[in-house]
Design a protein around this motif. Structure first.
Motif, PDB file in Angstrom:
ATOM      1  N   ILE A  41       1.622  10.108  32.648  1.00  0.00           N
ATOM      2  CA  ILE A  41       0.375  10.779  32.461  1.00  0.00           C
ATOM      3  C   ILE A  41      -0.109  12.010  34.117  1.00  0.00           C
ATOM      4  O   ILE A  41      -0.309  12.861  33.800  1.00  0.00           O
ATOM      5  CB  ILE A  41      -0.307   9.905  32.881  1.00  0.00           C
ATOM      6  N   SER A  42       0.870  11.423  35.267  1.00  0.00           N
ATOM      7  CA  SER A  42       0.546  12.489  36.523  1.00  0.00           C
ATOM      8  C   SER A  42       1.231  13.922  35.756  1.00  0.00           C
ATOM      9  O   SER A  42       0.950  15.488  36.251  1.00  0.00           O
ATOM     10  CB  SER A  42       1.249  12.038  37.543  1.00  0.00           C
ATOM     11  N   MET A  43       2.781  13.706  35.014  1.00  0.00           N
ATOM     12  CA  MET A  43       3.214  14.960  34.981  1.00  0.00           C
ATOM     13  C   MET A  43       2.623  15.870  34.225  1.00  0.00           C
ATOM     14  O   MET A  43       2.724  17.004  34.175  1.00  0.00           O
ATOM     15  CB  MET A  43       4.878  14.420  34.659  1.00  0.00           C
ATOM     16  N   THR A  44       2.249  15.158  32.799  1.00  0.00           N
ATOM     17  CA  THR A  44       1.973  15.782  31.996  1.00  0.00           C
ATOM     18  C   THR A  44      -0.024  16.196  31.708  1.00  0.00           C
ATOM     19  O   THR A  44      -0.170  17.216  31.089  1.00  0.00           O
ATOM     20  CB  THR A  44       1.966  14.853  30.247  1.00  0.00           C
ATOM     21  N   GLY A  45      -0.188  15.484  32.566  1.00  0.00           N
ATOM     22  CA  GLY A  45      -1.857  15.844  32.844  1.00  0.00           C
ATOM     23  C   GLY A  45      -2.807  14.778  32.629  1.00  0.00           C
ATOM     24  O   GLY A  45      -3.719  15.240  31.549  1.00  0.00           O
TER      25      GLY A  45
END
Length: 101
Positions: A41-45
């Protein structure tokens, strides 16, 4: 990175059990799977997979039917029951899974 935060989650017990069965076969603890999910989630936004509504055929999609069409479908179902055109749900789902796995 050190893990120092605790999450308390309420989830459907059946969903949790099925996920644990899959994760166990993969050799991944639930906490690791959740950590992977949060990292994605944090890497892909965003959520790392498509979140969409299932596509129901128009012929059975109540959202697209008029009240009269819904009543007609219900009447058709009741008529099938009265004629004995029924089947065991468990057996029907087993057949479905075999043909759609």
């Amino acid at each position: 990175m050190e893990k120092t935060t605790t999450l308390n989650l309420r989830v459907n017990p059946d969903v949790k059990r099925r996920a644990e069965e899959v994760l166990s076969q993969l050799g991944i603890p639930m906490s690791t799977a959740i950590d992977i999910y949060l990292k994605q989630i944090s890497m892909t936004g965003g959520i790392p997979f498509a979140v969409t509504l299932p596509k129901a055929p128009v012929s059975v999609n109540a959202d697209l039917m008029t009240t009269d069409e819904i009543h007609a479908k219900l009447k058709e179902g009741y008529n099938d029951i009265e004629k004995g055109n029924v089947q065991d749900a468990s057996a029907a789902f087993q057949r479905f899974r075999k043909t759609h796995a």
